[in-house]
Design an enzyme around this catalytic site. Structure first.
Site, PDB file in Angstrom:
ATOM      1  N   GLY A  12       0.787  -1.236   0.000  1.00 52.62           N
ATOM      2  CA  GLY A  12       0.000   0.000   0.000  1.00 52.62           C
ATOM      3  C   GLY A  12       0.815   1.280   0.000  1.00 52.62           C
ATOM      4  N   ASN A  14       1.739   3.056  -2.544  1.00 54.62           N
ATOM      5  CA  ASN A  14       1.120   4.022  -3.466  1.00 54.62           C
ATOM      6  C   ASN A  14      -0.167   4.585  -2.872  1.00 54.62           C
ATOM      7  OD1 ASN A  14       2.524   4.317  -6.223  1.00 54.62           O
ATOM      8  ND2 ASN A  14       2.707   2.140  -5.729  1.00 54.62           N
ATOM      9  N   LEU A  83      -4.621  -6.946  -7.497  1.00 62.31           N
ATOM     10  CA  LEU A  83      -4.333  -8.181  -8.241  1.00 62.31           C
ATOM     11  C   LEU A  83      -5.487  -8.732  -9.067  1.00 62.31           C
ATOM     12  CD1 LEU A  83      -2.066 -10.293  -5.885  1.00 62.31           C
ATOM     13  CD2 LEU A  83      -1.524  -9.373  -8.129  1.00 62.31           C
ATOM     14  N   LEU A  85      -8.637  -8.923 -11.700  1.00 61.12           N
ATOM     15  CA  LEU A  85      -9.061  -8.281 -12.943  1.00 61.12           C
ATOM     16  C   LEU A  85     -10.340  -7.488 -12.680  1.00 61.12           C
ATOM     17  CD1 LEU A  85      -8.263  -8.296 -15.975  1.00 61.12           C
ATOM     18  CD2 LEU A  85      -9.960 -10.107 -16.287  1.00 61.12           C
ATOM     19  N   ILE A  86     -10.427  -6.286 -13.255  1.00 65.98           N
ATOM     20  CA  ILE A  86     -11.650  -5.472 -13.102  1.00 65.98           C
ATOM     21  C   ILE A  86     -12.669  -5.963 -14.131  1.00 65.98           C
ATOM     22  CG2 ILE A  86     -12.592  -3.127 -13.236  1.00 65.98           C
ATOM     23  CD1 ILE A  86     -10.672  -3.611 -10.840  1.00 65.98           C
ATOM     24  N   ASN A 100      -4.823   2.739 -13.565  1.00 69.82           N
ATOM     25  CA  ASN A 100      -3.913   1.777 -12.932  1.00 69.82           C
ATOM     26  C   ASN A 100      -2.488   2.263 -13.112  1.00 69.82           C
ATOM     27  OD1 ASN A 100      -3.032  -0.747 -11.791  1.00 69.82           O
ATOM     28  ND2 ASN A 100      -2.504  -1.425 -13.852  1.00 69.82           N
ATOM     29  N   HIS A 102       1.398   0.631 -13.540  1.00 64.25           N
ATOM     30  CA  HIS A 102       2.157  -0.609 -13.765  1.00 64.25           C
ATOM     31  C   HIS A 102       3.644  -0.276 -13.633  1.00 64.25           C
ATOM     32  CE1 HIS A 102       2.709  -4.689 -15.069  1.00 64.25           C
ATOM     33  NE2 HIS A 102       3.715  -4.256 -15.802  1.00 64.25           N
ATOM     34  N   ASP A 143      -3.506  -4.696 -17.988  1.00 66.75           N
ATOM     35  CA  ASP A 143      -2.448  -3.808 -18.495  1.00 66.75           C
ATOM     36  C   ASP A 143      -2.607  -3.394 -19.952  1.00 66.75           C
ATOM     37  OD1 ASP A 143      -1.280  -4.129 -15.961  1.00 66.75           O
ATOM     38  OD2 ASP A 143      -0.125  -5.862 -16.639  1.00 66.75           O
ATOM     39  N   GLU A 172       6.874   6.078  -8.939  1.00 64.89           N
ATOM     40  CA  GLU A 172       5.442   5.885  -8.664  1.00 64.89           C
ATOM     41  C   GLU A 172       4.941   6.914  -7.660  1.00 64.89           C
ATOM     42  OE1 GLU A 172       4.636   1.218  -9.490  1.00 64.89           O
ATOM     43  OE2 GLU A 172       5.205   1.710  -7.445  1.00 64.89           O
TER      44      GLU A 172
HETATM   45  C1  GAR Z   1       3.396  -1.171  -7.359  1.00 61.43           C
HETATM   46  O1  GAR Z   1       4.740  -1.212  -7.764  1.00 61.43           O
HETATM   47  C2  GAR Z   1       2.494  -1.191  -8.580  1.00 61.43           C
HETATM   48  O2  GAR Z   1       3.032  -0.534  -9.676  1.00 61.43           O
HETATM   49  C3  GAR Z   1       2.406  -2.666  -8.846  1.00 61.43           C
HETATM   50  O3  GAR Z   1       2.270  -3.244  -7.569  1.00 61.43           O
HETATM   51  C4  GAR Z   1       3.024  -2.468  -6.638  1.00 61.43           C
HETATM   52  C5  GAR Z   1       2.185  -2.217  -5.417  1.00 61.43           C
HETATM   53  O4  GAR Z   1       2.967  -1.644  -4.414  1.00 61.43           O
HETATM   54  N1  GAR Z   1       1.320  -2.991  -9.703  1.00 61.43           N
HETATM   55  C6  GAR Z   1       1.387  -3.986 -10.580  1.00 61.43           C
HETATM   56  O5  GAR Z   1       2.349  -4.712 -10.687  1.00 61.43           O
HETATM   57  C7  GAR Z   1       0.137  -4.141 -11.452  1.00 61.43           C
HETATM   58  N2  GAR Z   1       0.346  -5.127 -12.451  1.00 61.43           N
HETATM   59  P1  GAR Z   1       2.328  -0.903  -3.175  1.00 61.43           P
HETATM   60  O6  GAR Z   1       1.330  -1.870  -2.542  1.00 61.43           O
HETATM   61  O7  GAR Z   1       3.462  -0.633  -2.261  1.00 61.43           O
HETATM   62  O8  GAR Z   1       1.663   0.352  -3.676  1.00 61.43           O
END
Ligand code: GAR
Length: 185
Positions: A12, A14, A83, A85-86, A100, A102, A143, A172
């Protein structure tokens, strides 16, 4: 007041960055955290910030009545390491209102199963000289939605997958909250 829901499955970081960014905002707030993972760090972050939470299973997210009810006050959805799919009904209910992030330069290193550290391990394996982040609209495929913005970072051969992850996370946390501000308007 516009209301954002963040969907997240993991640590979490982000979600935290976005919550902090909107804390003093007078027009928009983060009012709901949705997760499929009862152990996820994002639930602790939600509790610390007094934000309502909902845990949804893979089956639960397909329950359109339940989800539409849960999201009835929500104007914009931000996926931050989510994780599941929407489903199509949700994409259609929020046209251009679900985004989203990535942790790579799509279309490279995307698709089902490409998540978190796995992405960075693949980047390392291929001796890439750069990687980055992609922020995109969400459609019903992993994606594949229209790209909104990308930001790059240079890699050296000494970078481990973990170093790559750290570099990408910095991008990010810098760019995702600012992008959400622009998109939510
Ligand atoms: C982030 O790096 C995000 O870009 C990635 O999961 C991580 C979550 O980190 N998303 C994907 O890989 C989507 N395919 P966080 O829980 O620390 O925000």
């Amino acid at each position: 007041m516009k209301q954002i829901a963040i969907f997240a499955s993991g640590t979490g970081t982000n979600a935290q960055a976005i919550i902090e960014h909107f804390r003093e905002n007078k027009n928009t707030c983060v009012s709901l955290i949705v997760t499929n993972n009862a152990q996820s760090g994002v639930l602790k972050i939600a509790a610390e910030n007094n934000i309502k939470t909902a845990i949804v299973s893979k089956e639960g997210i397909s329950d359109s009545e339940r989800m539409k009810n849960l999201l009835k006050e929500i104007d914009f959805i931000v996926l931050a390491g989510f994780l599941l799919l929407i489903p199509e009904y949700l994409v259609k209910s929020f046209p251009k209102k679900i985004i989203n992030i990535h942790p790579a330069l799509l279309p490279k290193y995307g698709g089902k199963g490409m998540y978190g550290i796995k992405v960075h391990e693949a980047v390392k394996e291929n001796n890439e000289i750069e990687t980055g982040i992609t922020i995109h609209y969400v459609n019903e495929y992993f994606d594949e939605g229209e790209i909104i913005e990308q930001h790059k970072v240079t890699l050296s051969s000494a970078d481990s997958a973990l170093n790559i992850q750290i570099k990408v996370q910095q991008l990010e946390h810098e760019f995702y909250p600012k992008c959400v501000v622009r998109m939510v308007k």
